[in-house]
Each structure stands twice: as structure tokens, then as C-alpha cells.
Scaffold this motif. Structure first.
Motif, mmCIF file in Angstrom:
data_model
loop_
_atom_site.group_PDB
_atom_site.id
_atom_site.type_symbol
_atom_site.label_atom_id
_atom_site.label_comp_id
_atom_site.label_asym_id
_atom_site.label_seq_id
_atom_site.Cartn_x
_atom_site.Cartn_y
_atom_site.Cartn_z
ATOM 1 N N SER A 146 0.822 -1.206 0.000
ATOM 2 C CA SER A 146 0.000 0.000 0.000
ATOM 3 C C SER A 146 0.865 1.270 0.000
ATOM 4 O O SER A 146 0.584 2.218 -0.745
ATOM 5 C CB SER A 146 -0.933 -0.008 1.210
ATOM 6 O OG SER A 146 -1.799 1.096 1.178
ATOM 7 N N ILE A 147 1.901 1.277 0.812
ATOM 8 C CA ILE A 147 2.821 2.423 0.827
ATOM 9 C C ILE A 147 3.451 2.602 -0.555
ATOM 10 O O ILE A 147 3.524 3.722 -1.083
ATOM 11 C CB ILE A 147 3.919 2.239 1.898
ATOM 12 C CG1 ILE A 147 3.315 2.309 3.304
ATOM 13 C CG2 ILE A 147 5.022 3.294 1.739
ATOM 14 C CD1 ILE A 147 4.246 1.835 4.401
ATOM 15 N N GLY A 148 3.886 1.515 -1.151
ATOM 16 C CA GLY A 148 4.502 1.583 -2.472
ATOM 17 C C GLY A 148 3.542 2.088 -3.531
ATOM 18 O O GLY A 148 3.894 2.952 -4.344
ATOM 19 N N GLU A 149 2.331 1.567 -3.545
ATOM 20 C CA GLU A 149 1.359 1.980 -4.554
ATOM 21 C C GLU A 149 0.953 3.441 -4.389
ATOM 22 O O GLU A 149 0.832 4.171 -5.379
ATOM 23 C CB GLU A 149 0.142 1.065 -4.504
ATOM 24 C CG GLU A 149 0.449 -0.327 -5.026
ATOM 25 C CD GLU A 149 -0.703 -1.301 -4.892
ATOM 26 O OE1 GLU A 149 -1.688 -0.998 -4.174
ATOM 27 O OE2 GLU A 149 -0.619 -2.387 -5.501
ATOM 28 N N HIS A 150 0.757 3.881 -3.153
ATOM 29 C CA HIS A 150 0.431 5.292 -2.918
ATOM 30 C C HIS A 150 1.600 6.195 -3.334
ATOM 31 O O HIS A 150 1.388 7.281 -3.871
ATOM 32 C CB HIS A 150 0.084 5.534 -1.443
ATOM 33 C CG HIS A 150 -1.324 5.184 -1.104
ATOM 34 N ND1 HIS A 150 -1.706 3.912 -0.762
ATOM 35 C CD2 HIS A 150 -2.437 5.928 -1.067
ATOM 36 C CE1 HIS A 150 -3.005 3.890 -0.508
ATOM 37 N NE2 HIS A 150 -3.485 5.110 -0.701
ATOM 38 N N SER A 151 2.812 5.739 -3.099
ATOM 39 C CA SER A 151 3.998 6.524 -3.464
ATOM 40 C C SER A 151 4.140 6.624 -4.978
ATOM 41 O O SER A 151 4.497 7.685 -5.502
ATOM 42 C CB SER A 151 5.256 5.909 -2.848
ATOM 43 O OG SER A 151 5.146 5.911 -1.437
ATOM 44 N N LEU A 152 3.869 5.528 -5.689
ATOM 45 C CA LEU A 152 3.901 5.551 -7.154
ATOM 46 C C LEU A 152 2.923 6.576 -7.700
ATOM 47 O O LEU A 152 3.249 7.355 -8.604
ATOM 48 C CB LEU A 152 3.522 4.179 -7.719
ATOM 49 C CG LEU A 152 4.596 3.128 -7.794
ATOM 50 C CD1 LEU A 152 3.999 1.808 -8.262
ATOM 51 C CD2 LEU A 152 5.704 3.549 -8.717
ATOM 52 N N THR A 153 1.723 6.584 -7.149
ATOM 53 C CA THR A 153 0.708 7.530 -7.583
ATOM 54 C C THR A 153 1.112 8.963 -7.245
ATOM 55 O O THR A 153 0.960 9.865 -8.069
ATOM 56 C CB THR A 153 -0.648 7.192 -6.930
ATOM 57 O OG1 THR A 153 -1.022 5.861 -7.301
ATOM 58 C CG2 THR A 153 -1.730 8.158 -7.349
ATOM 59 N N ALA A 154 1.648 9.169 -6.047
ATOM 60 C CA ALA A 154 2.011 10.520 -5.612
ATOM 61 C C ALA A 154 3.136 11.113 -6.460
ATOM 62 O O ALA A 154 3.042 12.254 -6.917
ATOM 63 C CB ALA A 154 2.417 10.505 -4.139
ATOM 64 N N ILE A 155 4.180 10.352 -6.666
ATOM 65 C CA ILE A 155 5.327 10.848 -7.434
ATOM 66 C C ILE A 155 5.003 10.856 -8.921
ATOM 67 O O ILE A 155 5.370 11.796 -9.639
ATOM 68 C CB ILE A 155 6.584 9.993 -7.177
ATOM 69 C CG1 ILE A 155 7.017 10.100 -5.721
ATOM 70 C CG2 ILE A 155 7.725 10.416 -8.100
ATOM 71 C CD1 ILE A 155 8.115 9.124 -5.327
ATOM 72 N N GLY A 156 4.348 9.821 -9.390
ATOM 73 C CA GLY A 156 4.017 9.665 -10.808
ATOM 74 C C GLY A 156 4.965 8.689 -11.476
ATOM 75 O O GLY A 156 6.182 8.865 -11.418
ATOM 76 N N ARG A 157 4.410 7.668 -12.088
ATOM 77 C CA ARG A 157 5.224 6.640 -12.748
ATOM 78 C C ARG A 157 6.125 7.230 -13.824
ATOM 79 O O ARG A 157 7.215 6.729 -14.053
ATOM 80 C CB ARG A 157 4.331 5.570 -13.363
ATOM 81 C CG ARG A 157 3.623 4.708 -12.351
ATOM 82 C CD ARG A 157 2.666 3.740 -13.032
ATOM 83 N NE ARG A 157 1.814 3.089 -12.073
ATOM 84 C CZ ARG A 157 2.023 1.859 -11.604
ATOM 85 N NH1 ARG A 157 3.041 1.166 -12.030
ATOM 86 N NH2 ARG A 157 1.202 1.337 -10.721
ATOM 87 N N GLU A 158 5.653 8.287 -14.474
ATOM 88 C CA GLU A 158 6.439 8.891 -15.545
ATOM 89 C C GLU A 158 7.718 9.559 -15.030
ATOM 90 O O GLU A 158 8.651 9.774 -15.807
ATOM 91 C CB GLU A 158 5.589 9.903 -16.333
ATOM 92 C CG GLU A 158 5.226 11.162 -15.575
ATOM 93 C CD GLU A 158 4.072 11.017 -14.561
ATOM 94 O OE1 GLU A 158 3.823 11.990 -13.838
ATOM 95 O OE2 GLU A 158 3.442 9.945 -14.482
ATOM 96 N N LYS A 159 7.786 9.846 -13.751
ATOM 97 C CA LYS A 159 8.971 10.484 -13.160
ATOM 98 C C LYS A 159 9.939 9.475 -12.550
ATOM 99 O O LYS A 159 11.039 9.844 -12.156
ATOM 100 C CB LYS A 159 8.543 11.490 -12.088
ATOM 101 C CG LYS A 159 7.752 12.647 -12.646
ATOM 102 C CD LYS A 159 7.321 13.574 -11.541
ATOM 103 C CE LYS A 159 6.425 14.671 -12.087
ATOM 104 N NZ LYS A 159 5.908 15.519 -11.009
ATOM 105 N N LEU A 160 9.511 8.214 -12.453
ATOM 106 C CA LEU A 160 10.299 7.193 -11.774
ATOM 107 C C LEU A 160 10.928 6.201 -12.738
ATOM 108 O O LEU A 160 10.320 5.814 -13.727
ATOM 109 C CB LEU A 160 9.411 6.401 -10.811
ATOM 110 C CG LEU A 160 8.984 7.108 -9.544
ATOM 111 C CD1 LEU A 160 7.867 6.335 -8.867
ATOM 112 C CD2 LEU A 160 10.151 7.275 -8.613
ATOM 113 N N ARG A 161 12.149 5.778 -12.411
ATOM 114 C CA ARG A 161 12.744 4.603 -13.056
ATOM 115 C C ARG A 161 12.508 3.389 -12.185
ATOM 116 O O ARG A 161 12.312 2.290 -12.688
ATOM 117 C CB ARG A 161 14.242 4.816 -13.287
ATOM 118 C CG ARG A 161 14.517 5.743 -14.450
ATOM 119 C CD ARG A 161 15.936 5.714 -14.915
ATOM 120 N NE ARG A 161 16.845 6.073 -13.831
ATOM 121 C CZ ARG A 161 18.063 5.568 -13.687
ATOM 122 N NH1 ARG A 161 18.519 4.689 -14.537
ATOM 123 N NH2 ARG A 161 18.824 5.956 -12.695
ATOM 124 N N ALA A 162 12.537 3.576 -10.862
ATOM 125 C CA ALA A 162 12.322 2.463 -9.925
ATOM 126 C C ALA A 162 11.960 3.023 -8.552
ATOM 127 O O ALA A 162 12.283 4.162 -8.226
ATOM 128 C CB ALA A 162 13.572 1.598 -9.829
#
Length: 99
Positions: free
Chosen positions: A13-29
Motif C-alpha cells: 500500500s505504501i509503495g502503490e500510494h507513493s507511485l501515484t504521488a510521485i508519478g510513474r512517468e517520473k520514476l525509473r524504480a
């Protein structure tokens, strides 16, 4: 979610919320490890643009995530160029990874 214990579900849940907050397009991992002994979650963030401005923006976005889980865990953040695949801990920790 099937077959997850409470700590693994929390970590996901922490990981999924963090992905949404930061944005997948801004992340490599992104990786979240939760130490069950201390309820301390360490988040390793690999940004596509790993500069000071991007890191500051990511931290701003994560304030909401931190607030959401404040009663359950303490979050800390590490910015990295890549995820370290070698796990040296002898304790099995619930983990979430996105890459």
C-alpha cells in the motif's frame, strides 16, 4: 491481494500510494522495505531526472503519503541511481518494488 500478511499488505500500500504521488512517468524504480521490528519503512527512489529540483518535488508529493501512514510506520527516503539488488539483512522484510 491474496495470501499477504498485514505487514506485506501495508508495504504494498505504501509503495502503490507513493507511485501515484510521485508519478510513474517520473520514476525509473521505487522500492519500499519495512522492518517489522521497528515499523520503519525505507523507500529507495530512482528518478528519471535525479537532480535537486526533481528530488524536492518528489519529497513534496510524498508528504501526503507520509501523513496517510503516520500512525503505522515511520518513513525515510533514499535517492539512488539504481536499486541495490543485494540484500544484506538477515531479517526477512516485507518489500515492494517497481522497476
Amino acid at each position: 491481494m491474496t495470501g499477504y500478511d498485514e505487514l506485506q499488505a501495508l508495504t504494498i500500500s505504501i509503495g502503490e500510494h507513493s507511485l501515484t504521488a510521485i508519478g510513474r512517468e517520473k520514476l525509473r524504480a521505487l522500492e519500499v522495505q519495512l522492518d517489522p521490528r521497528t515499523n520503519h519503512a525505507t523507500m529507495t527512489i530512482v528518478l528519471r531526472a535525479n537532480d535537486d529540483e526533481s528530488q524536492t518535488d518528489a519529497l513534496r508529493e510524498l508528504f501526503d503519503v507520509e501523513h496517510l501512514f503516520a500512525d503505522e510506520v515511520v518513513l525515510s527516503y533514499v535517492f539512488a541511481e539504481t536499486l541495490d539488488n543485494e540484500k544484506s539483512s538477515t531479517v526477512t522484510m516485507p518489500q515492494f518494488s517497481y522497476a
